[in-house]
Design an enzyme around this catalytic site. Structure first.
Site, PDB file in Angstrom:
ATOM      1  N   ALA A 172      -3.471  49.265 -12.544  1.00 45.17           N
ATOM      2  CA  ALA A 172      -3.256  48.637 -11.507  1.00 45.17           C
ATOM      3  C   ALA A 172      -4.395  48.615 -10.596  1.00 45.17           C
ATOM      4  CB  ALA A 172      -2.085  49.002 -10.816  1.00 45.17           C
ATOM      5  N   TYR A 212      -2.347  33.955  -9.305  1.00 45.82           N
ATOM      6  CA  TYR A 212      -3.092  32.827  -9.793  1.00 45.82           C
ATOM      7  C   TYR A 212      -3.366  32.726 -10.919  1.00 45.82           C
ATOM      8  CZ  TYR A 212      -6.583  29.032 -10.096  1.00 45.82           C
ATOM      9  OH  TYR A 212      -7.047  28.030 -10.775  1.00 45.82           O
ATOM     10  N   ARG A 265       0.069  22.878 -12.075  1.00 47.35           N
ATOM     11  CA  ARG A 265      -0.867  22.102 -12.002  1.00 47.35           C
ATOM     12  C   ARG A 265      -1.330  21.154 -13.384  1.00 47.35           C
ATOM     13  NH1 ARG A 265      -5.049  24.937  -8.707  1.00 47.35           N
ATOM     14  NH2 ARG A 265      -6.424  22.804  -9.104  1.00 47.35           N
ATOM     15  N   ASN A 273       9.843  -8.735   0.692  1.00 47.54           N
ATOM     16  CA  ASN A 273       8.771  -9.490   1.425  1.00 47.54           C
ATOM     17  C   ASN A 273       8.317  -8.508   2.387  1.00 47.54           C
ATOM     18  OD1 ASN A 273       8.685 -12.053   0.285  1.00 47.54           O
ATOM     19  ND2 ASN A 273      10.803 -12.144   0.888  1.00 47.54           N
ATOM     20  N   TYR A 295     -13.900  30.894 -11.185  1.00 48.76           N
ATOM     21  CA  TYR A 295     -14.759  30.084 -10.516  1.00 48.76           C
ATOM     22  C   TYR A 295     -15.837  30.940  -9.841  1.00 48.76           C
ATOM     23  CZ  TYR A 295     -16.450  25.970  -7.558  1.00 48.76           C
ATOM     24  OH  TYR A 295     -16.946  25.102  -7.036  1.00 48.76           O
ATOM     25  N   LYS A 346      -2.741  26.763 -13.404  1.00 50.43           N
ATOM     26  CA  LYS A 346      -3.521  25.384 -13.761  1.00 50.43           C
ATOM     27  C   LYS A 346      -4.307  25.522 -14.990  1.00 50.43           C
ATOM     28  CE  LYS A 346      -7.622  24.944 -13.259  1.00 50.43           C
ATOM     29  NZ  LYS A 346      -9.287  25.018 -12.840  1.00 50.43           N
ATOM     30  N   ARG A 358       3.711 -10.161   5.474  1.00 50.75           N
ATOM     31  CA  ARG A 358       4.546  -9.190   6.111  1.00 50.75           C
ATOM     32  C   ARG A 358       4.740  -7.853   5.696  1.00 50.75           C
ATOM     33  NH1 ARG A 358      10.206 -12.301   5.619  1.00 50.75           N
ATOM     34  NH2 ARG A 358       9.105 -13.547   3.827  1.00 50.75           N
ATOM     35  N   ASN A 394       2.660  40.784 -19.992  1.00 43.98           N
ATOM     36  CA  ASN A 394       3.319  40.846 -18.505  1.00 43.98           C
ATOM     37  C   ASN A 394       2.275  40.991 -17.495  1.00 43.98           C
ATOM     38  OD1 ASN A 394       4.436  42.082 -16.120  1.00 43.98           O
ATOM     39  ND2 ASN A 394       5.974  42.873 -17.379  1.00 43.98           N
ATOM     40  N   LYS A 414       0.967  -7.351  -2.657  1.00 41.94           N
ATOM     41  CA  LYS A 414       2.308  -6.858  -2.443  1.00 41.94           C
ATOM     42  C   LYS A 414       3.034  -6.325  -3.849  1.00 41.94           C
ATOM     43  CE  LYS A 414       5.568 -10.354  -2.072  1.00 41.94           C
ATOM     44  NZ  LYS A 414       6.342 -11.340  -1.233  1.00 41.94           N
TER      45      LYS A 414
HETATM   46  C1  UD1 Z   1      10.806 -19.649  -3.292  1.00 47.34           C
HETATM   47  C2  UD1 Z   1      11.615 -20.997  -3.707  1.00 47.34           C
HETATM   48  C3  UD1 Z   1      12.734 -20.998  -3.171  1.00 47.34           C
HETATM   49  C4  UD1 Z   1      13.644 -19.847  -3.635  1.00 47.34           C
HETATM   50  C5  UD1 Z   1      12.570 -18.543  -3.249  1.00 47.34           C
HETATM   51  C6  UD1 Z   1      13.208 -17.302  -3.901  1.00 47.34           C
HETATM   52  C7  UD1 Z   1       9.714 -22.577  -3.765  1.00 47.34           C
HETATM   53  C8  UD1 Z   1       9.015 -23.826  -3.022  1.00 47.34           C
HETATM   54  N1  UD1 Z   1      10.726 -22.140  -3.287  1.00 47.34           N
HETATM   55  O1  UD1 Z   1      10.543 -19.790  -2.039  1.00 47.34           O
HETATM   56  O2  UD1 Z   1      13.413 -22.181  -3.627  1.00 47.34           O
HETATM   57  O3  UD1 Z   1      14.954 -19.530  -3.012  1.00 47.34           O
HETATM   58  O4  UD1 Z   1      11.403 -18.520  -3.800  1.00 47.34           O
HETATM   59  O5  UD1 Z   1      12.832 -16.074  -3.432  1.00 47.34           O
HETATM   60  O6  UD1 Z   1       9.299 -22.229  -4.799  1.00 47.34           O
HETATM   61  N2  UD1 Z   1       3.228 -17.967  -5.032  1.00 47.34           N
HETATM   62  C9  UD1 Z   1       2.056 -18.102  -5.582  1.00 47.34           C
HETATM   63  N3  UD1 Z   1       1.426 -19.175  -5.234  1.00 47.34           N
HETATM   64  C10 UD1 Z   1       1.762 -19.991  -4.126  1.00 47.34           C
HETATM   65  C11 UD1 Z   1       2.915 -19.738  -3.692  1.00 47.34           C
HETATM   66  C12 UD1 Z   1       3.550 -18.814  -4.124  1.00 47.34           C
HETATM   67  O7  UD1 Z   1       1.741 -17.364  -6.750  1.00 47.34           O
HETATM   68  O8  UD1 Z   1       0.821 -20.842  -4.103  1.00 47.34           O
HETATM   69  C13 UD1 Z   1       3.971 -16.878  -5.597  1.00 47.34           C
HETATM   70  C14 UD1 Z   1       4.467 -15.831  -4.455  1.00 47.34           C
HETATM   71  O9  UD1 Z   1       3.437 -14.757  -4.712  1.00 47.34           O
HETATM   72  C15 UD1 Z   1       5.794 -15.109  -4.847  1.00 47.34           C
HETATM   73  C16 UD1 Z   1       6.474 -16.429  -5.470  1.00 47.34           C
HETATM   74  O10 UD1 Z   1       5.530 -17.248  -5.915  1.00 47.34           O
HETATM   75  O11 UD1 Z   1       5.535 -14.117  -5.685  1.00 47.34           O
HETATM   76  C17 UD1 Z   1       7.383 -17.220  -4.422  1.00 47.34           C
HETATM   77  O12 UD1 Z   1       6.565 -17.770  -3.380  1.00 47.34           O
HETATM   78  P1  UD1 Z   1       7.075 -17.596  -1.907  1.00 47.34           P
HETATM   79  O13 UD1 Z   1       6.124 -18.183  -1.027  1.00 47.34           O
HETATM   80  O14 UD1 Z   1       7.858 -16.408  -1.732  1.00 47.34           O
HETATM   81  O15 UD1 Z   1       8.240 -18.724  -1.996  1.00 47.34           O
HETATM   82  P2  UD1 Z   1       9.686 -18.826  -1.071  1.00 47.34           P
HETATM   83  O16 UD1 Z   1       9.454 -19.477   0.223  1.00 47.34           O
HETATM   84  O17 UD1 Z   1      10.185 -17.328  -1.142  1.00 47.34           O
HETATM   85 MG    MG Z   2       9.464 -15.307  -1.266  1.00 43.40          MG
END
Ligand code: UD1
Ligand code: MG
Length: 455
Positions: free
Chosen positions: A423, A366, A333, A228, A387, A351, A16, A377, A23
């Site tokens: 000057a 500059y 700079r 997200n 340059y 700079k 998203r 002064n 992210k």
């Molecule tokens: C998760 C929790 C949920 C909680 C919420 C809080 C689970 C199943 N659910 O849901 O209970 O309320 O977080 O924000 O855990 N990630 C990985 N590998 C994966 C899946 C996810 O590294 O295979 C990481 C994502 O990048 C993220 C974090 O785990 O940083 C949470 O994953 P996300 O998919 O956001 O879980 P939610 O559905 O938000």
């Molecule tokens: Mg999440």
């Protein structure tokens, strides 16, 4: 004393965000979100941190360097699966592991410390950090038994109508007994609405085995907010900004308009400094006491002493000592060092130069690649010609030199102590100590010229 390891989940794509950047590398408060999480955990006592990467893993590794260890989750099969990836590194760890997400930049070390302390005090095998949300849609819900103890966590998509009414949610942050965590993960299945291996299922598994599981509620749900989307990122940024401004004001900094003052998390500002509106103090910046900064200032990675005033200015990767006046429309700079008591005023760019104590650059200059002494002064419109189209050269100006208006100093060139430059001069050779250099055509007046032209 706190003593725990962390697992930071950061493998998700963050669809998203609609971004080429992973992210967790998007910045809030001037730092990558995952960096904010690492810093909070470190300050709370983490001694070893493991980041689970997937999408954009190389960029995440590069950004964090040796602050963490890394494992790759090739396919994102769920949070339980992600945690399992760390087993090769952590399976022999005894004690507590804290699991965090890389997209929650609002966490504080105080809250993480509280989670750890309560987990240890409760002698629980698992402790979840919960929060009461105004709108719990999308979150896993905390389902408690009649006696108030935690029974399990149900994901929104798997929850019944009654369970969806619960507003206490799983923040996605937990403490576990390391051995119990890895043992229980073996029993987690993907038999659920999303076909994923859910980490929260570990709590129900442990609970059914008669182990103690515990919950710690965050006083302020905002601390646990995950990001997200770009809109949520902007919201996190706003909260961090407000927090930082409140912290500065509590420490004795005046902020005329907090709504238009943007200070990154790691910036320090001394007491009795006043920040005027439209001031941006960005990562790596320190400001001393009794300064007047702004309006309309952007300062990045710059060290500013005490008693400095600066308005309508942009400074980056520079150092400014005490009692300097940086007038309006000044650009400092990288590699610039402005020494004590210097006055730099209207429309000046500096700079990769040192400006010695007490020197004055009042208007339209500059100054590039210049080593300037004390009490120099520089007249209006003076320029270092650094340059030649291919290479950069340095200009040296001695103490107490007086450079007349509209002079060009063609580098490499030296102006010695106490020298004067007339000057309009274009200086290409050394001006010796105590000398006056005049390097311009002599004026010639042609009398009666207009009459001659008419004829
Ligand atoms: C998760 C929790 C949920 C909680 C919420 C809080 C689970 C199943 N659910 O849901 O209970 O309320 O977080 O924000 O855990 N990630 C990985 N590998 C994966 C899946 C996810 O590294 O295979 C990481 C994502 O990048 C993220 C974090 O785990 O940083 C949470 O994953 P996300 O998919 O956001 O879980 P939610 O559905 O938000
Ligand atoms: Mg999440």
């Amino acid at each position: 004393m706190s003593d725990f390891v962390t697992i930071i989940l950061a493998a998700g794509k963050g669809t998203r965000m609609k971004s080429a950047l992973p992210k967790v590398l998007h910045k809030a408060g001037g730092k990558a979100m995952v960096q904010q999480v690492l810093d909070a955990a470190k300050a709370a006592g983490a001694r070893r941190q493991v980041v689970v990467t997937g999408f954009g893993g190389d960029a995440v590794r590069e950004a964090l360097g040796d602050q963490a260890e890394f494992v790759t989750q090739e396919e994102q099969l769920g949070t339980g699966h992600a945690v399992k990836m760390t087993a090769p590194l952590l399976k022999d760890e005894k004690g507590t592991v804290m699991v965090l997400c890389g997209d929650t930049p609002l966490l504080t070390s105080t809250l993480l410390k509280k989670l750890f302390d309560e987990h240890v005090a409760a002698k629980a095998k698992a402790t979840v950090l919960t929060a009461v949300m105004p709108d719990a849609t999308g979150y896993g819900r905390i389902i408690r038994k009649a006696d108030g103890s935690v029974e399990k966590i149900v994901e929104h998509k798997d929850a019944t109508e009654a369970e969806r009414k619960v507003r206490e949610v799983n923040s996605g942050i937990y403490c576990f007994d390391t051995q119990a965590l890895f043992a229980s993960l073996e029993q987690v299945t993907n038999d659920n609405a999303q076909g994923e291996y859910y980490l929260p299922d570990v709590l129900e598994i442990l609970q059914k085995q008669g182990e103690k599981i515990w919950a710690v509620a965050a006083d302020d749900y905002e601390e646990t907010l995950g990001v997200n989307s770009r809109a949520q990122l902007a919201n996190a940024e706003r909260i961090l900004r407000q927090r930082k401004n409140e912290e500065l004001m509590a420490e004795g900094v005046s902020i005329i308009d907090p709504a238009t003052t943007f200070v990154d998390s790691d910036v320090t500002v001394g007491r009795d400094t006043i920040l005027y509106p439209m001031t941006y103090l960005e990562s790596g910046t320190t400001i001393g006491e009794n300064c007047e900064i702004g309006p309309s200032v952007r300062i990045q990675n710059t060290k500013i002493g005490s008693g400095v005033s600066g308005q309508f200015l942009y400074a980056h990767d520079a150092v400014v000592d005490d009692n300097v006046k940086l007038g309006q429309f000044v650009h400092l700079r990288p590699g610039t060092h402005i020494c004590e008591g210097v006055k730099i005023d209207n429309f000046i760019e500096v700079k990769n130069s040192t400006i010695g104590k007490g020197s004055k650059l009042p208007h339209l200059s500059y100054i590039g690649d210049c080593d300037m002494g004390e009490n120099v002064n520089m007249g209006c419109g003076t320029i270092t010609v650094n340059y030649d189209g291919r290479k950069k050269f340095r200009t040296k100006i001695g103490n107490n030199a007086f450079v007349g208006c509209n002079s060009n100093l063609v580098a490499p060139v030296t102006v010695e102590d106490n020298a004067y430059i007339a000057a309009g001069s274009t200086i290409t050779q050394t001006v010796p100590k105590d000398a006056l250099a005049v390097a311009r055509a002599r004026q010639k007046n042609i009398t009666g010229w207009l009459d001659k032209r008419k004829q």
